[in-house]
Motif scaffolding. Structure first.
Motif, PDB file in Angstrom:
ATOM      1  N   GLN A 205      56.055  73.672  71.358  1.00 53.25           N
ATOM      2  CA  GLN A 205      57.263  73.624  72.172  1.00 53.25           C
ATOM      3  C   GLN A 205      57.856  72.218  72.214  1.00 53.25           C
ATOM      4  N   ARG A 207      59.660  70.645  69.923  1.00 54.38           N
ATOM      5  CA  ARG A 207      60.737  70.371  68.976  1.00 54.38           C
ATOM      6  C   ARG A 207      61.723  69.381  69.587  1.00 54.38           C
ATOM      7  N   TYR A 208      62.050  69.605  70.852  1.00 51.96           N
ATOM      8  CA  TYR A 208      62.864  68.656  71.597  1.00 51.96           C
ATOM      9  C   TYR A 208      62.189  68.369  72.927  1.00 51.96           C
ATOM     10  N   GLN A 224      75.099  67.615  70.476  1.00 49.68           N
ATOM     11  CA  GLN A 224      73.645  67.568  70.322  1.00 49.68           C
ATOM     12  C   GLN A 224      72.946  67.599  71.682  1.00 49.68           C
ATOM     13  N   LYS A 227      72.905  71.080  72.960  1.00 48.97           N
ATOM     14  CA  LYS A 227      71.937  71.852  72.180  1.00 48.97           C
ATOM     15  C   LYS A 227      70.512  71.602  72.683  1.00 48.97           C
ATOM     16  N   ILE A 228      70.170  70.337  72.904  1.00 45.92           N
ATOM     17  CA  ILE A 228      68.829  70.001  73.396  1.00 45.92           C
ATOM     18  C   ILE A 228      68.631  70.521  74.813  1.00 45.92           C
ATOM     19  N   GLN A 230      70.050  73.097  76.258  1.00 39.30           N
ATOM     20  CA  GLN A 230      69.866  74.547  76.228  1.00 39.30           C
ATOM     21  C   GLN A 230      68.486  74.917  75.685  1.00 39.30           C
ATOM     22  N   TYR A 231      67.983  74.136  74.740  1.00 41.71           N
ATOM     23  CA  TYR A 231      66.629  74.371  74.222  1.00 41.71           C
ATOM     24  C   TYR A 231      65.593  74.153  75.322  1.00 41.71           C
ATOM     25  N   LEU A 232      65.749  73.084  76.089  1.00 43.21           N
ATOM     26  CA  LEU A 232      64.798  72.795  77.170  1.00 43.21           C
ATOM     27  C   LEU A 232      64.796  73.923  78.201  1.00 43.21           C
ATOM     28  N   ALA A 234      65.622  77.057  77.614  1.00 46.38           N
ATOM     29  CA  ALA A 234      65.071  78.260  76.981  1.00 46.38           C
ATOM     30  C   ALA A 234      63.549  78.204  76.881  1.00 46.38           C
ATOM     31  N   THR A 235      62.977  77.008  76.766  1.00 48.76           N
ATOM     32  CA  THR A 235      61.522  76.875  76.634  1.00 48.76           C
ATOM     33  C   THR A 235      60.845  76.642  77.979  1.00 48.76           C
TER      34      THR A 235
END
Length: 329
Positions: A205, A207-208, A224, A227-228, A230-232, A234-235
């Motif tokens: 987990q 990646r970012y 960017q 994007k990061i 939203q990734y945080l 989502a994880t």
């Protein structure tokens, strides 16, 4: 009196007068405040919170401390901010400390430098109240604090696992605690956690991270950064950790704007000074005026105190740090 975090935790039930806690460790601040609030609730002590956004706000604090409501015998006031009392308010503080033995004033401030701690305010607190440093400067201190968090989750780690966890999160105790929660949930059938479980749970987990978010925001790359962010989300990254990360960068930028020659003294790593300098050249100081209020709104939304959407507000803060505005008006 000076206390560290662990010493302060042991004295929660006897807290009175004035306590000032300062530091950059949100986990320690959160835990100590939670312990105080639980004690106040168990003793039916009324709690009030004030945001210190100007020197004038201190008068409201001391007025409240000196006047109880009809329904309470004791009062605990939390004052949050980074503005010290002026001479007039300092006089009120000294009078309160001398004559009021019933109530408790808890002042929550960010980390203070050596010069600030020499001011009359902090000297008065140290002599007549309690000054709590919310820091864990050494690996053994951080491990001891996190071991307590692991114990609450019913898990233990071997020494290799501790070393990996501390290095993985550098010095961020809140992030490390969230990782303990994650590994406990992932391996719910295990009580003893080794480096293999930590690596398997966290590495996939990574990646970012919030550090990547910080770098992207400081570089002004909104696409960017979103994007990061939203990734945080989502994880499963904790909103409190994301808020801490954003507020840290905002605070450092505002401090560096006021003290452009003191980057290293403010705690900015030498290799990252250029990031902050570039960000300041890109950002208008007028933006700083709304940052404190935005951070307070996010904090209130995360805690459920307001009905605003914490994720949407945090996204606004991400855009602010990039020097952009999501919405007009």
């Amino acid at each position: 009196m000076k206390l560290d975090y662990l010493q302060a935790l042991k004295r929660v039930t006897e807290a009175q007068g004035a306590w000032v806690m300062h530091g950059q460790e949100p986990l320690l601040e959160q835990n100590l405040l939670d312990a105080l609030r639980r004690h106040w609730q168990s003793q039916e002590i009324e709690r009030q919170r004030y945001e210190i956004q100007s020197v004038q706000d201190w008068k409201n604090v001391f007025n409240a401390l000196n006047s109880l409501s009809l329904f309470s015998q004791q009062l605990a006031i939390e004052a949050h901010g980074n503005i010290k009392p002026d001479a007039a308010s300092l006089k009120l503080l000294k009078e309160y400390l001398q004559y009021n033995e019933q109530n408790l004033l808890v002042v929550v401030m960010p980390k203070q430098d050596t010069q600030s701690l020499k001011s009359s305010f902090f000297q008065t607190i140290e002599a007549n109240g309690v000054l709590v440093s919310l820091q864990a400067n050494y690996p053994q201190d951080r491990q001891r604090i996190l071991a307590t968090e692991a114990e609450k989750l019913g898990i233990t780690l071997n020494q290799d696992a501790w070393q990996w966890l501390l290095e993985h999160h550098e010095h961020n105790l809140l992030a490390a605690k969230n990782s303990l929660i994650r590994v406990s949930d992932t391996f719910s059938d295990l009580q003893h956690i080794g480096i293999d479980q930590l690596y398997a749970c966290l590495q996939d987990q990574s990646r970012y991270s919030t550090y990547d978010l910080n770098d992207s925001m400081l570089q002004g790359d909104l696409a960017q950064s979103v994007k990061i962010y939203q990734y945080l989300l989502a994880t499963g990254e904790a909103m409190s950790l994301i808020l801490w990360s954003i507020s840290k960068e905002m605070r450092l930028l505002m401090q560096l704007y006021e003290q452009p020659q003191n980057a290293l003294q403010l705690g900015i790593w030498k290799t990252r000074v250029s990031y902050y300098q570039q960000a300041l050249r890109r950002l208008s100081p007028q933006r700083f005026l709304g940052w404190s209020n935005l951070l307070l709104r996010i904090d209130a939304a995360i805690k459920g105190i307001s009905e605003e959407n914490a994720e949407h507000l945090c996204l606004q803060a991400v855009a602010e740090l990039c020097g952009k505005q999501l919405f007009d008006g």
